[in-house]
Design a protein around this motif. Structure first.
Motif, PDB file in Angstrom:
ATOM      1  N   TRP A  86       0.709  -1.187   0.035  1.00  0.00           N
ATOM      2  CA  TRP A  86      -0.072   0.155  -0.042  1.00  0.00           C
ATOM      3  C   TRP A  86       0.918   1.212   0.028  1.00  0.00           C
ATOM      4  CZ3 TRP A  86      -4.863   1.404  -0.771  1.00  0.00           C
ATOM      5  CH2 TRP A  86      -5.398   2.665  -0.324  1.00  0.00           C
ATOM      6  N   ARG A  87       0.706   2.132  -0.980  1.00  0.00           N
ATOM      7  CA  ARG A  87       1.292   3.356  -1.065  1.00  0.00           C
ATOM      8  C   ARG A  87       0.684   4.531  -1.811  1.00  0.00           C
ATOM      9  NH1 ARG A  87       4.502   4.758  -5.407  1.00  0.00           N
ATOM     10  NH2 ARG A  87       4.276   2.752  -6.387  1.00  0.00           N
ATOM     11  N   ASN A  88       0.479   5.597  -0.911  1.00  0.00           N
ATOM     12  CA  ASN A  88      -0.450   6.718  -1.782  1.00  0.00           C
ATOM     13  C   ASN A  88      -1.556   6.381  -2.304  1.00  0.00           C
ATOM     14  OD1 ASN A  88       1.940   8.111  -0.784  1.00  0.00           O
ATOM     15  ND2 ASN A  88       3.103   7.761  -2.651  1.00  0.00           N
ATOM     16  N   GLY A  89      -2.435   5.562  -1.346  1.00  0.00           N
ATOM     17  CA  GLY A  89      -3.694   5.593  -2.089  1.00  0.00           C
ATOM     18  C   GLY A  89      -3.909   4.244  -2.901  1.00  0.00           C
ATOM     19  N   ARG A  90      -2.891   3.470  -3.207  1.00  0.00           N
ATOM     20  CA  ARG A  90      -2.935   2.393  -4.075  1.00  0.00           C
ATOM     21  C   ARG A  90      -2.276   1.330  -3.732  1.00  0.00           C
ATOM     22  NH1 ARG A  90      -1.995   3.819 -10.393  1.00  0.00           N
ATOM     23  NH2 ARG A  90      -2.949   1.331 -10.444  1.00  0.00           N
ATOM     24  N   ALA A  91      -2.798  -0.232  -3.966  1.00  0.00           N
ATOM     25  CA  ALA A  91      -2.013  -1.222  -3.296  1.00  0.00           C
ATOM     26  C   ALA A  91      -1.599  -2.038  -4.601  1.00  0.00           C
ATOM     27  CB  ALA A  91      -2.957  -2.074  -2.667  1.00  0.00           C
ATOM     28  N   ALA A  92      -0.562  -2.900  -4.332  1.00  0.00           N
ATOM     29  CA  ALA A  92      -0.118  -3.869  -5.452  1.00  0.00           C
ATOM     30  C   ALA A  92      -0.995  -4.904  -5.720  1.00  0.00           C
ATOM     31  CB  ALA A  92       1.474  -4.271  -5.202  1.00  0.00           C
ATOM     32  N   ALA A  93      -1.784  -5.234  -4.533  1.00  0.00           N
ATOM     33  CA  ALA A  93      -2.690  -6.319  -4.444  1.00  0.00           C
ATOM     34  C   ALA A  93      -3.497  -6.114  -3.393  1.00  0.00           C
ATOM     35  CB  ALA A  93      -2.198  -7.801  -4.475  1.00  0.00           C
ATOM     36  N   TYR A  94      -5.167  -6.307  -3.689  1.00  0.00           N
ATOM     37  CA  TYR A  94      -6.126  -6.103  -2.733  1.00  0.00           C
ATOM     38  C   TYR A  94      -6.671  -7.434  -2.474  1.00  0.00           C
ATOM     39  CZ  TYR A  94      -6.023  -1.077  -3.947  1.00  0.00           C
ATOM     40  OH  TYR A  94      -5.631  -0.001  -4.317  1.00  0.00           O
ATOM     41  N   ARG A  95      -6.534  -8.074  -0.919  1.00  0.00           N
ATOM     42  CA  ARG A  95      -7.156  -9.268  -1.006  1.00  0.00           C
ATOM     43  C   ARG A  95      -8.016  -9.426   0.462  1.00  0.00           C
ATOM     44  NH1 ARG A  95      -5.692  -9.883  -5.177  1.00  0.00           N
ATOM     45  NH2 ARG A  95      -4.347 -11.455  -6.167  1.00  0.00           N
ATOM     46  N   GLY A  96      -9.050  -9.907   0.605  1.00  0.00           N
ATOM     47  CA  GLY A  96      -9.963 -10.196   1.721  1.00  0.00           C
ATOM     48  C   GLY A  96      -9.317 -11.437   2.263  1.00  0.00           C
ATOM     49  N   VAL A  97      -9.827 -11.694   3.583  1.00  0.00           N
ATOM     50  CA  VAL A  97      -9.074 -12.772   4.434  1.00  0.00           C
ATOM     51  C   VAL A  97     -10.350 -13.963   4.913  1.00  0.00           C
ATOM     52  CG1 VAL A  97      -8.307 -13.453   6.801  1.00  0.00           C
ATOM     53  CG2 VAL A  97      -7.469 -11.242   5.660  1.00  0.00           C
ATOM     54  N   LYS A  98     -10.208 -15.142   4.445  1.00  0.00           N
ATOM     55  CA  LYS A  98     -11.088 -15.988   4.662  1.00  0.00           C
ATOM     56  C   LYS A  98     -10.945 -16.865   5.872  1.00  0.00           C
ATOM     57  CE  LYS A  98      -9.488 -19.585   1.195  1.00  0.00           C
ATOM     58  NZ  LYS A  98      -9.714 -20.070   0.060  1.00  0.00           N
ATOM     59  N   ALA A  99      -9.963 -17.061   6.430  1.00  0.00           N
ATOM     60  CA  ALA A  99      -9.558 -17.963   7.604  1.00  0.00           C
ATOM     61  C   ALA A  99      -8.345 -17.218   8.395  1.00  0.00           C
ATOM     62  CB  ALA A  99      -9.284 -19.190   7.334  1.00  0.00           C
ATOM     63  N   ALA A 100      -8.374 -17.319   9.666  1.00  0.00           N
ATOM     64  CA  ALA A 100      -7.232 -16.879  10.455  1.00  0.00           C
ATOM     65  C   ALA A 100      -7.037 -17.531  11.653  1.00  0.00           C
ATOM     66  CB  ALA A 100      -7.782 -15.254  11.018  1.00  0.00           C
TER      67      ALA A 100
END
Length: 269
Positions: A86-100
């Motif tokens: 994440w850098r200045n309003g943009r990410a190289a990849a966006y992911r949700g989390v399904k297990a922890a």
């Protein structure tokens, strides 16, 4: 045995910002090169932590990031988002989390600062793997010793729009699975990877759990990984069959010896 007197203050993700000395902002693509697998964790609408990819679908962070500070309740995986690089309003990849998976011995309100820190480790499974040639997951290194040079890449409340790098800080001592570091951390840096360099390759050797004071010196506290990552992977497998979708149950830095004699005395917050 020599003891350091340390006041432990868990790096709660809702804390007030403080100084961030000794850090270099990773604001450009060139600055951030090699650190894209470190990302910001957005937790609900109001909180954040830091995490790092250790496999295309696995993010290592701090266990306390997964609990509501006021109620102690476990936060649903669906409320967590990983923003790689994440850098200045943009990410190289966006992911949700399904297990922890949270370390089975972690207790958010454990009166022993040492025990709370050493077990403050969690592993998140992403809803989709990150398969991007520019984002390489980090390997794990478990051989931290007093005197080692380490580095930290983290986000924090007053620098939430880009990661910051402290290229060189040191392991000041160890006790019962917790390490004391001279690194500069702040609220939001919870779960940040502590790196060692091996033949020019950055490897994660700890995760940031807390900030503290040792006399007048501000220090960071981290969890030694040792068997923790393997335990967390097993928990995910038990939950999901094979890192599935089941809901959870409730790059140049160096070495030294003297692993056992540098214990830190942790005082209850």
């Amino acid at each position: 045995m020599r003891f350091f007197s340390i006041l432990v203050m868990v790096l709660l993700i809702w804390g007030n910002a403080a100084q961030a000395g000794g850090l270099r902002a990773l604001e450009t693509a060139d600055d951030n090169k090699g650190w894209e697998a470190v990302g910001r964790l957005n937790i609900g609408d109001t909180a954040m932590c830091t995490g790092a990819l250790i496999a295309p679908d696995l993010v290592l962070t701090a266990a306390h990031c997964l609990f509501d500070r006021s109620t102690g309740a476990r936060i649903e995986s669906s409320e967590i988002e990983f923003l790689a690089g994440w850098r200045n309003g943009r990410a190289a990849a966006y992911r949700g989390v399904k297990a922890a998976a949270v370390h089975p011995d972690y207790q958010m309100y454990n009166p022993s600062g040492t025990a709370r820190v050493r077990n403050d480790v969690a592993l998140l499974q992403l809803d989709q793997p990150v398969r991007n040639g520019a984002i390489a997951p980090y390997e794990i290194d478990t051989e931290l010793r007093k005197g080692d040079e380490v580095g930290v890449v983290s986000y924090a409340q007053d620098r939430a729009e880009h990661a910051s790098l402290q290229e060189v800080c040191h392991v000041l001592g160890q006790q019962a699975g917790a390490v004391v570091l001279s690194c500069s951390v702040d609220f939001g840096a919870s779960g940040a990877p502590v790196f060692v360099m091996e033949n020019g390759i950055a490897k994660v050797a700890s995760v940031v759990s807390a900030k503290a004071e040792m006399g007048s010196q501000k220090v960071a506290l981290g969890s030694e990984l040792n068997v923790s990552v393997a335990v967390l992977k097993d928990i995910l497998k038990d939950q999901t069959g094979r890192f599935g979708a089941a809901k959870p149950k409730v790059r140049r830095l160096s070495l030294s010896e003297d692993r056992a004699s540098s214990g830190a005395k942790f005082l209850r917050p």
